[in-house]
Structure formats: structure tokens, C-alpha cells
Design an enzyme around this catalytic site. Structure first.
Site, mmCIF file in Angstrom:
data_model
loop_
_atom_site.group_PDB
_atom_site.id
_atom_site.type_symbol
_atom_site.label_atom_id
_atom_site.label_comp_id
_atom_site.label_asym_id
_atom_site.label_seq_id
_atom_site.Cartn_x
_atom_site.Cartn_y
_atom_site.Cartn_z
ATOM 1 N N CYS A 184 2.883 2.930 4.729
ATOM 2 C CA CYS A 184 3.202 1.553 5.081
ATOM 3 C C CYS A 184 2.115 1.025 6.005
ATOM 4 O O CYS A 184 1.318 1.786 6.534
ATOM 5 C CB CYS A 184 4.540 1.501 5.799
ATOM 6 S SG CYS A 184 5.841 2.332 4.893
ATOM 7 N N ARG A 206 -1.412 -1.146 1.498
ATOM 8 C CA ARG A 206 -0.776 0.112 1.901
ATOM 9 C C ARG A 206 0.653 0.240 1.397
ATOM 10 O O ARG A 206 1.244 1.318 1.441
ATOM 11 C CB ARG A 206 -0.789 0.235 3.425
ATOM 12 C CG ARG A 206 -2.175 0.378 4.010
ATOM 13 C CD ARG A 206 -2.107 0.445 5.500
ATOM 14 N NE ARG A 206 -1.569 1.688 5.975
ATOM 15 C CZ ARG A 206 -2.288 2.693 6.482
ATOM 16 N NH1 ARG A 206 -3.581 2.581 6.574
ATOM 17 N NH2 ARG A 206 -1.709 3.780 6.901
ATOM 18 N N TRP A 243 6.051 0.769 1.802
ATOM 19 C CA TRP A 243 6.053 1.513 0.541
ATOM 20 C C TRP A 243 7.208 2.495 0.664
ATOM 21 O O TRP A 243 7.180 3.405 1.485
ATOM 22 C CB TRP A 243 4.725 2.238 0.370
ATOM 23 C CG TRP A 243 4.588 2.905 -0.961
ATOM 24 C CD1 TRP A 243 4.242 2.328 -2.140
ATOM 25 C CD2 TRP A 243 4.783 4.287 -1.245
ATOM 26 N NE1 TRP A 243 4.217 3.270 -3.135
ATOM 27 C CE2 TRP A 243 4.539 4.478 -2.626
ATOM 28 C CE3 TRP A 243 5.140 5.394 -0.473
ATOM 29 C CZ2 TRP A 243 4.645 5.714 -3.243
ATOM 30 C CZ3 TRP A 243 5.241 6.626 -1.096
ATOM 31 C CH2 TRP A 243 4.999 6.778 -2.465
ATOM 32 N N ASN A 300 5.595 4.157 9.845
ATOM 33 C CA ASN A 300 4.852 4.595 8.663
ATOM 34 C C ASN A 300 4.977 6.107 8.590
ATOM 35 O O ASN A 300 4.448 6.799 9.456
ATOM 36 C CB ASN A 300 3.385 4.173 8.799
ATOM 37 C CG ASN A 300 2.525 4.821 7.736
ATOM 38 O OD1 ASN A 300 3.006 5.150 6.659
ATOM 39 N ND2 ASN A 300 1.241 5.018 8.032
ATOM 40 N N GLY A 301 5.669 6.611 7.591
ATOM 41 C CA GLY A 301 5.830 8.066 7.480
ATOM 42 C C GLY A 301 7.284 8.409 7.196
ATOM 43 O O GLY A 301 8.056 7.564 6.751
ATOM 44 N N GLU A 356 -10.416 11.473 -15.056
ATOM 45 C CA GLU A 356 -10.438 10.236 -14.283
ATOM 46 C C GLU A 356 -10.181 9.024 -15.186
ATOM 47 O O GLU A 356 -9.469 8.092 -14.798
ATOM 48 C CB GLU A 356 -11.781 10.123 -13.539
ATOM 49 C CG GLU A 356 -12.052 8.806 -12.838
ATOM 50 C CD GLU A 356 -11.048 8.440 -11.748
ATOM 51 O OE1 GLU A 356 -10.132 9.228 -11.457
ATOM 52 O OE2 GLU A 356 -11.161 7.322 -11.210
ATOM 53 N N LYS A 367 -7.146 6.444 -14.484
ATOM 54 C CA LYS A 367 -7.372 4.995 -14.299
ATOM 55 C C LYS A 367 -6.487 4.212 -15.261
ATOM 56 O O LYS A 367 -5.857 3.230 -14.881
ATOM 57 C CB LYS A 367 -8.832 4.600 -14.553
ATOM 58 C CG LYS A 367 -9.830 4.865 -13.473
ATOM 59 C CD LYS A 367 -9.742 3.999 -12.238
ATOM 60 C CE LYS A 367 -8.821 4.613 -11.231
ATOM 61 N NZ LYS A 367 -9.374 5.562 -10.291
ATOM 62 N N GLU A 413 -2.687 4.439 -14.207
ATOM 63 C CA GLU A 413 -2.262 3.729 -12.996
ATOM 64 C C GLU A 413 -2.396 2.221 -13.135
ATOM 65 O O GLU A 413 -1.630 1.477 -12.524
ATOM 66 C CB GLU A 413 -2.969 4.253 -11.743
ATOM 67 C CG GLU A 413 -4.436 3.975 -11.620
ATOM 68 C CD GLU A 413 -5.003 4.460 -10.267
ATOM 69 O OE1 GLU A 413 -6.180 4.789 -10.237
ATOM 70 O OE2 GLU A 413 -4.276 4.501 -9.263
ATOM 71 N N HIS A 451 -5.726 24.140 -28.680
ATOM 72 C CA HIS A 451 -4.664 24.999 -28.127
ATOM 73 C C HIS A 451 -3.359 24.244 -27.930
ATOM 74 O O HIS A 451 -2.481 24.714 -27.218
ATOM 75 C CB HIS A 451 -5.143 25.621 -26.812
ATOM 76 C CG HIS A 451 -6.386 26.429 -26.979
ATOM 77 N ND1 HIS A 451 -6.401 27.626 -27.664
ATOM 78 C CD2 HIS A 451 -7.672 26.190 -26.616
ATOM 79 C CE1 HIS A 451 -7.638 28.100 -27.690
ATOM 80 N NE2 HIS A 451 -8.422 27.244 -27.069
ATOM 81 N N LYS A 509 -2.356 2.385 -1.547
ATOM 82 C CA LYS A 509 -3.766 2.745 -1.373
ATOM 83 C C LYS A 509 -3.921 4.043 -0.585
ATOM 84 O O LYS A 509 -4.640 4.937 -0.993
ATOM 85 C CB LYS A 509 -4.510 1.597 -0.674
ATOM 86 C CG LYS A 509 -5.994 1.826 -0.526
ATOM 87 C CD LYS A 509 -6.661 1.829 -1.877
ATOM 88 C CE LYS A 509 -8.152 2.126 -1.809
ATOM 89 N NZ LYS A 509 -8.660 2.553 -3.119
#
Ligand code: AGP
Length: 614
Positions: free
Chosen positions: A2, A27, A74, A100-101, A487, A491, A494, A510, A609
Site C-alpha cells: 500500500c 502501489r 492493495w 502497509n503490510g 518474460e 508480460k 499480467e 515432454h 508495483k
């Protein structure tokens, strides 16, 4: 996860808090809220969803007041809702907390408070803190003494800030764990707190960072610090030199697109001053522990990182092993911290992190340090926890990255890791001067080459328009571009919310081959390097099963023409630098598919973020 801000001074607090929250919205954006002290009372406004919802409430209820705190959330405990939005207030409605946490022991703390008659109005872990504080304040304690009585009883926790009309004109901010930063900003007759510097930069550049187990007592005229144990503390005042205007969108539709286009500049900045002209040696400023003798005897490197940063680290492993012949492991930080890793004597543990605040990465560093490893961190955000925790730091110089999806910081990580591999190789004598000169010359050519890839955007956008309704995507790479495939898939997931998988191309047989059919776009990174022929065979396997191939190929590759439905051309470079170029079309593909689907590109759902919770 947050964002927190606070203001105390002669100006109206509310507009300053809202301005700070705007800069911290990346955030978290599940809800937001503010609390302002007004004539001995507390005015609290909160809203579910993005900050604009809160802004609408605030503009309908302009509130005067010179001390306040604000929060953008968040969600961890308690779904995103107005009721769970911070600030949370005590039963009397005079004391407020933002956090935050995670307070891990909140259930154990809540039961006795409820038994005493405290009324809880949210499902959050945070609310226990304000009721505990209420108990201490009613004993006649100052806000800081009450906070010092409460904070040692919170487990987990991260960062908190309190205001109370029982002790007006004061903010107490605390950092209770390594994750979740807090800094104090010094103004003239006014002071600020925030979880991240961009929230303050408009008002001041003079700051102090709180460390684990410290609190700041902030009034308009003074800032003092104490440890949670109570003893007084002096903190260094630091000056931040970044340009806040660089964080604006500069005409691009989204921060993400701007940041993708900023990659040539980010790479130039990363390279700046890293090669000694006279000797051709790679140098990193201010290294303390990484001296030549240590580097020569280096037995092993373990990289710890999360998400995109972990894929950069994987590229780093390939390059360091190839050039410097040091065995490397890449560990997902969240796994490393809990699996009782074995750290050998003299081992170097390298954290790779854009934000420098990722909780799992910080905890992995802590575990490595506890076992006696030397710590190096590759970090973008100056002054972040990962930079302060490590014995040595190599900064990325990518500039502030606002969009949740990491792009230019990834490019800077790749370039810094490449330089690091050459740095090691030069000191260990595993490459000669000529090879090192060639490798570095190619790195300095990268900004021009990335620019050339960016010129292909129109073509990539057209491909995005053709495939934006696909339900699944597969990304294939080999060698140093295996992490590029990972990656590319991340991308796309998300940003577009399309399921995507990245695979080492030879692994397909496989199991993954079973997924291939005419509805599956398969992005194959097929560059003219040491694994080109193998990769072309893997593409044939896809074609044989009617998969739809989108190839990333070199400009001068005629053999591949006609062997894929779509071909995106990129220039040729040194093999170990290919990931820097090959990822760019994949970033653009993910961006344009997401934009075409109408997604919130800069703030994708369910993400944040800086992931400051585990
Ligand atoms: C990147 O696009 C992601 N949003 C995410 O995987 C990110 O790379 C990860 O959370 C690590 O962040 P850090 O680099 O700040 O530690």
C-alpha cells in the site's frame, strides 16, 4: 503493497495528501482514504476502487485541517471495500492509523480487545493497531509513547502511521520490518511522511529513511526519531536528486508505452561511467566487499529475485557462467527464504529488484546474511531497503518506473548483469582483452539497436490486432532467450489477462506439445545464434501440429521467410545481448493486445508495483 502519506504544517493538508496519493497509486488501487484533524476532531473520507473515487468525495466535502494522513490500498486481509479502506479509526473516532503490510498476529490481538468492548468496523488486520493505541492514549500517554507501547506487540507489520486528536499536530510513523519503507520529508515549517519518495518530491528533497524497528515523531517544526525499544536516535538527512517531471507520461497514452520507449535511454544511463577509458575495465562505483581478491576466489553465486527480476537473473546466470565461469543458481526469493538453503563459505548472494522493497526478496537477503553470505543487490530505487541491506549495491539507473509491468528496469537489469559478468571475467582472467573490448563495444551499440526494434511497433500492433482474442499463448526460447520466453509470457499474462506459458523450446516434446493446435499462437524467438538450428527444428514441430507461429527473427535471416505466419525482425547483436532486443517486441505485443482488449494497462487488476507483502 500500500502507499502511505502524511502532512503536518501550516497548509491545508487535504490537497497535499491527495497529491501524494496520486504519486503512490501504483502501489495499490483497491481503495483509498484520508484522515484530517479538524478542531479536535477527525474527518475521515474513504472510497473503494481507484483514487478518482476518493477525489470525487473529497471535492464534494472540502475539509480544512493542517495535519493528516492518506492511504492507497492493495488488499491483503479483507476484500477491497470502503469499510476495509484505511485510515481506520478507534471507537472514539479521534485516532487514526494507516498501514502497509500485514499484522500476522492480529487475530490473537483482536480477541481481548473485543472482550474489552472495542467495536471493530472492518475485516482488516490493521484495525487492531488503532484500538490498541486507543487503550494506551486513554492512559494519558503521548502519541509516541502510546505507539511505543503498541508496536512491539505487532508481528509482521511493515510500516504504520498514526494521528490522534488527543495529541494534535503530530504524526507518528513506524517501520516494524524490513519490508515496506517509510521516509520523512523535511520542509520549512512543515514536514511530510511517505512510503516512497515520489510522493514528497514536489515539496522537498531532504529526507530521512526509517530503518527496521524505528519510529519518527513528526510535527510542523521538528522531527525526532526513536527506536522501538524507546531510545532516542539521530538519523542522517539525505538529499534526493531525481527529476519528478520524468515521472509524467510525456505524451504517451500510458506510462507503460512511455517506459518501453525509454529503454534506449535507460540502457545508455546504465552504461554511463561503467567502463574505464584507459584500461577498458568495467568498474562499479563504491564497491566495498567485492574486491579483486574475493572475485578471483568466488566459489558460487546465488541470485534471488521475483517475477520479471528473476528472469533477468536467469539471463544473468547464463552470461556469468559463460564469461566468468562461476557456477550460478537462480532462486525464486519466496522459495529460497523458507527452504533452509545451504550457504557455502564465501558465497555471494545477489538480489535483483527494481523497487528494492519486494518483501520476499528482502527476506531471502536476510536469510542469506544470517547464514554468512556476502550480499550484492542490483536495485533501481535509490535508498530502498535492498540497497541499504546489501554489502554492495549496483544501481540500475533506469529512472522511476511507474507502470506496474516492468520493462525499462528489466532492460537495465540485463545490461547491468552483462557488465557484471564482464567485470567478473576481467578479474578472473576468463576472457582476454580483445573479447572484452568486443563485448563492451556491442553493449554501447545497444541503444541504437533497441531504437531500431521500436521502429517495428506498427507491425507488432498489427499482429496484436489479429491475435488479441486468443485464449492462450505459448512462448518458446532456447539458451539465453529461454528467460525471454518466460518474460514474454509473464508480460502478456499480467497486461492482457490471457493465459500464457513460456517454455524452453526443447521441453515441448515432454508435454507441452499436447496443447498445440490451430488456435494456439506460438511466439518463437529464433535468432541466428548458437541454438538457431535447434530452434528452427522446434518451430517445425509446431508447424507439423498446425500451431500458429509468430517468429522473432534477425533482419538478415532469409531462411526463415515463409516458415512462420508472422515474422518480427530485429537486428543482429552479440548472442549474450540478444535478450535485451528480443524482449522489446514481446513487451509491445503484450501492450497492444492489452490496450486493444481495453484493459487498464498501467495498473492491471490484482497487481501492485512494489510487492511489500509476502
Ligand atoms: C513485472 O512486470 C512484475 N509486475 C513483477 O513480476 C516484478 O518484476 C516483481 O514483483 C519483482 O519486483 P522488484 O523488481 O521490484 O523486486
Amino acid at each position: 503493497m500500500c502507499g502511505i502519506v502524511g502532512y503536518v504544517g501550516p497548509r491545508e493538508a487535504l490537497p497535499l495528501l491527495m497529491g501524494g496519493l496520486r504519486r503512490l497509486e501504483y502501489r495499490g488501487y483497491d481503495s483509498a482514504g484520508v484522515a484530517v484533524q479538524q478542531n479536535g476532531a477527525l474527518e475521515v473520507m474513504r472510497a473503494e476502487g481507484k483514487l478518482d473515487n476518493l477525489a470525487a468525495i473529497v471535492s464534494a466535502h472540502p475539509t480544512a485541517g493542517h495535519t493528516g494522513i492518506g492511504h492507497t490500498r492493495w488488499a491483503t486481509h479483507g476484500r477491497p471495500s470502503e469499510q476495509n479502506a484505511h485510515p481506520h479509526v478507534d471507537c472514539g473516532g479521534v485516532t487514526a492509523v494507516i498501514h502497509n503490510g500485514i499484522i500476522e498476529n492480529f487475530e490473537a490481538l483482536k480477541a481481548p480487545l473485543v472482550a474489552k468492548g472495542h467495536r471493530f468496523s472492518s475485516e482488516t488486520d490493521t484495525e487492531v493497531a488503532v484500538h490498541m493505541l486507543e487503550d494506551e492514549l486513554t492512559k494519558g500517554r503521548s502519541l509516541e509513547d502510546a505507539a511505543l507501547a503498541v508496536l512491539p506487540r505487532l508481528e509482521g507489520a511493515a510500516a504504520l502511521a498514526f494521528i490522534s486528536s488527543r495529541d494534535p499536530g503530530k504524526i507518528v510513523a513506524a517501520r516494524i520490518s524490513n519490508a515496506g519503507g517509510v521516509l520523512v520529508g523535511y520542509g520549512e515549517g512543515e514536514n511530510f511522511i511517505a512510503s516512497d519518495a515520489p510522493a514528497l518530491l514536489e515539496h522537498t528533497r531532504k529526507v530521512s529513511f526509517l530503518d527496521h524497528g524505528e519510529i519518527a515523531i513528526v510535527t510542523k517544526d521538528a522531527v525526532s526519531f526513536r527506536r522501538i525499544s524507546g531510545e532516542k536516535l539521530e538519523k542522517k538527512v539525505e538529499t534526493i536528486t531525481w527529476d519528478p517531471i520524468a515521472a509524467a507520461k510525456s505524451g504517451y497514452k500510458h506510462f507503460l508505452l512511455k517506459e518501453i520507449h525509454e529503454q534506449p535511454r535507460a540502457i545508455s544511463d546504465t552504461l554511463l561511467g561503467r567502463v574505464e577509458r584507459a584500461t577498458g575495465r568495467v568498474v562499479f562505483d563504491d564497491l566495498v566487499k567485492l574486491d579483486d581478491a574475493y572475485v578471483r576466489a568466488l566459489p558460487r553465486i546465488t541470485f534471488v529475485a521475483c517475477g520479471t527480476a528473476s528472469y533477468a537473473a536467469l539471463v544473468g546466470k547464463y552470461i556469468v557462467e559463460r564469461l566468468a565461469r562461476v557456477p550460478c543458481d537462480v532462486e525464486i526469493a519466496s522459495e529460497y527464504r523458507y527452504r533452509q538453503p545451504v550457504v557455502s563459505p564465501g558465497q555471494l548472494v545477489v538480489a535483483v529488484t527494481q523497487s528494492g522493497e519486494t518483501a520476499d526478496t528482502l527476506a531471502a537477503m536476510e536469510e542469506a546474511k544470517r547464514q554468512g553470505a556476502r550480499l550484492l543487490s542490483f536495485v533501481n530505487v535509490v535508498g530502498s531497503q535492498a540497497s541499504r541491506e546489501a554489502d554492495d549495491v549496483i544501481y540500475l539507473h533506469a529512472g522511476p518506473e511507474i507502470s506496474v509491468a516492468s520493462t525499462k528496469a528489466y532492460a537495465a537489469m540485463l545490461v547491468d548483469l552483462y557488465l557484471f559478468a564482464i567485470f567478473l571475467a576481467q578479474r578472473r582472467g576468463t576472457i582476454d582483452q580483445e573479447r572484452s573490448r568486443k563485448l563492451l563495444a556491442e553493449a554501447f551499440h545497444l541503444p541504437t539497436l533497441v531504437d531500431a526494434v521500436l521502429q517495428e511497433e506498427g507491425k507488432v500492433q498489427a499482429i496484436a490486432n489479429r491475435y488479441h482474442l486468443a485464449r492462450n499463448f505459448l512462448f518458446l526460447g532456447r539458451g539465453v532467450n529461454y528467460p525471454t520466453a518466460l518474460e514474454g509470457a509473464l508480460k502478456l499474462k499480467e497486461l492482457s489477462y490471457i493465459h500464457a506459458e513460456g517454455t524452453a523450446a526443447a521441453e515441448m516434446k515432454h508435454g507441452t506439445n499436447a496443447l498445440i493446435d490451430e488456435d494456439l499462437p506460438v511466439v518463437a524467438i529464433a535468432l541466428k545464434d548458437s541454438v538457431y538450428k535447434k530452434m528452427r527444428s522446434n518451430m517445425e514441430e509446431v508447424r507439423a501440429r498446425a500451431g500458429v507461429l509468430i517468429a522473432v527473427a534477425n533482419d538478415d535471416d532469409d531462411e526463415i521467410t515463409g516458415k512462420a505466419e508472422e515474422i518480427i525482425r530485429i537486428p543482429k547483436t552479440e548472442e549474450l545481448l540478444e535478450p535485451v532486443l528480443a524482449v522489446v517486441p514481446l513487451q509491445l505485443l503484450a501492450y497492444h493486445i492489452a490496450d486493444r482488449r481495453g484493459n487498464d494497462v498501467d495498473q492491471p487488476r490484482n497487481l501492485a508495483k512494489a510487492v511489500t507483502v509476502e
